[in-house]
Write an enzyme that holds these catalytic residues in place. Structure first.
Site, PDB file in Angstrom:
ATOM      1  N   PHE A 247       0.918   4.987  -3.842  1.00 52.94           N
ATOM      2  CA  PHE A 247       0.336   4.255  -2.711  1.00 52.94           C
ATOM      3  C   PHE A 247      -0.050   2.826  -3.091  1.00 52.94           C
ATOM      4  O   PHE A 247      -1.046   2.294  -2.612  1.00 52.94           O
ATOM      5  CB  PHE A 247      -0.856   5.017  -2.136  1.00 52.94           C
ATOM      6  CG  PHE A 247      -0.444   6.196  -1.291  1.00 52.94           C
ATOM      7  CD1 PHE A 247      -0.514   6.150   0.081  1.00 52.94           C
ATOM      8  CD2 PHE A 247       0.062   7.344  -1.877  1.00 52.94           C
ATOM      9  CE1 PHE A 247      -0.118   7.222   0.859  1.00 52.94           C
ATOM     10  CE2 PHE A 247       0.473   8.429  -1.116  1.00 52.94           C
ATOM     11  CZ  PHE A 247       0.383   8.368   0.269  1.00 52.94           C
ATOM     12  N   CYS A 258      -0.110  11.568  10.366  1.00 55.16           N
ATOM     13  CA  CYS A 258      -1.423  11.943   9.831  1.00 55.16           C
ATOM     14  C   CYS A 258      -2.410  10.779   9.722  1.00 55.16           C
ATOM     15  O   CYS A 258      -3.511  10.841  10.264  1.00 55.16           O
ATOM     16  CB  CYS A 258      -1.255  12.592   8.453  1.00 55.16           C
ATOM     17  SG  CYS A 258      -0.437  14.205   8.500  1.00 55.16           S
TER      18      CYS A 258
END
Length: 436
Positions: A247, A258
């Site tokens: 990430f 999500c």
């Protein structure tokens, strides 16, 4: 443990993966859906979801007899030992999680679920949902357990069978441990918690990842303003074991099924207990700002005005490896471009059909035809392998905006085009030489 009789309610990404994988672990699984046509397709082994390994697992489950698909939950649960709720919990009015489907299923099966059967929420639900379901049931002989999923689209099967951890939580500790034992064949730590803690784990994890992405996009913007290179900055960060490498890739913003709804839901949960979660709300605002910065970058690439410009878009799914368009940052950017008057042509290897506001084509080279700029919005590897010399010949302009830092800049320059990434030094402009 011995094979359990399991019912999975819902056959979306989470439900179908859960059902097929549990059958693969040796349990006897019945997957339930309300869509008769979908149940018929799945019963014939036809899987519409783009998910590596899932079709094979479904086929093996059907062949072995450990997996079946039926319509209607009420009859299916009558002899179940565990019922997994894998139904949608989308963003509702005001940003809170919409639990109407969870509540509807609970009401439908509440009086026929067998005593001792564990009712398990796999769907992402706010803290307090287990207590809410228990109250709706009005029964003390049916334990409610939270067992949040941590599946990434595109690697869902891999994530299920090789998880970092398994989280189970209930105010009935024995029930939580029993649900944890369903995964006994998986080599993963099992975190047994109370219901509220288990429910919060999923939100805490997803929202942390969203904040990490917003942070790296902010650092990328600083790199552009300060003349630094985000690839080198994140490489230096990633070696720190406290931070890690995941990430840390900048892009057009975060999205998918999500992160947007979970960040919004956790903000609402915080508000319900009078906590101002400024850190998280700032991450959400930064995500919107990133989209606007990408749009401004594209506008600059075509001379500053998007009205009347022809823009080719490479990628529409929210990430590579999936055909999911839910809250896709690619579509968010495209929507703003279209609203500002750009003429959009798009290609995605997993997405076809009609999408409002653009022309969707089935050949990536078509997006370059007469385009003033080509924009990479999803990190599909096949875009690296395009013939960029041919792309350049098709284009009217000479700008490539790579919002994923996917392409090799020198290949783009060698084709006579300019390249811009996110958080990286802009490659020198090379105008195409007209052929007489």
């Amino acid at each position: 443990m011995s094979a359990a009789r399991i019912v999975v309610v819902g056959t979306g990404y989470v439900g179908l993966t859960t059902g097929a994988c549990l059958a693969g672990l040796g349990h006897r699984v019945t997957c339930v859906d309300v869509d008769q046509a979908k149940v018929a397709r799945l019963s014939a082994g036809r899987v519409d979801i783009l998910e590596p390994g899932l079709s094979e697992l479904v086929s093996r489950g059907l062949t072995s007899g450990r997996l079946e698909f039926v319509v209607g939950a009420r009859d299916a649960v009558r002899d179940a030992e565990a019922v997994f709720l894998c139904v949608p919990t989308p963003m509702g009015a005001g940003g809170s999680a919409d639990l109407r489907t969870v509540e509807a299923v609970t009401t439908e099966i509440g009086d026929v679920i067998p005593p001792g059967c564990a009712l398990i929420t796999k769907s992402t639900v706010p803290v307090g949902t287990s207590k809410r379901i228990q109250a709706m049931l009005g029964r003390t002989d049916v334990p409610v357990v939270s067992n949040p999923e941590f599946l990434r689209e595109g690697t869902a099967v891999e994530d299920f069978l090789g998880p970092d951890r398994i989280v189970v939580g209930s105010d009935d500790a024995a029930a939580a441990r029993w649900v944890g034992d369903l995964y006994a064949d998986l080599a993963a730590p099992v975190v047994v918690a109370d219901a509220a803690s288990a429910e919060l784990v999923k939100y805490a994890a997803n929202c942390f990842l969203a904040m990490k992405l917003s942070y790296v996009n902010s650092i990328a913007e600083l790199c552009e303003r300060l003349g630094a290179d985000i690839d080198l900055v994140t490489e230096g960060m990633g070696y720190d074991r406290r931070i890690g490498r995941s990430f840390l890739k900048p892009g057009p913003g975060w999205g998918g099924s999500c992160l947007p709804k979970d960040t919004s839901a956790l903000v609402k949960v915080a508000e319900s207990v009078q906590y101002d979660f400024t850190l998280l709300t700032s991450a959400i605002e930064e995500n919107i700002a990133q989209r606007d910065r990408i749009v401004a970058k594209i506008a600059g690439a075509v001379g500053g005005t998007l009205a009347g410009s022809r823009i080719g878009l490479l990628g529409l799914a929210f990430k590579a490896g999936t055909n999911d368009l839910r809250d896709s940052p690619a579509l968010a950017v495209a929507s703003v471009l279209g609203a500002l008057g750009a003429d959009l042509t798009a290609y995605d290897p997993a997405v076809g059909g009609q999408i409002a506001g653009m022309t969707v084509v089935d050949d990536p080279y078509q997006v370059a035809k007469a385009a003033d700029a080509v924009v990479v919005l999803t990190e599909w590897d096949e875009f690296k392998r395009l013939d960029w010399n041919y792309m350049a010949e098709q284009m009217d302009g000479d700008s490539v905006v790579d919002t994923r830092n996917l392409l090799e800049p020198q290949r783009i320059l060698d084709a006579g085009l300019s390249w811009q990434g996110v958080g990286r030094p802009r490659a020198a402009l090379r105008r195409k030489v007209a052929v007489s």
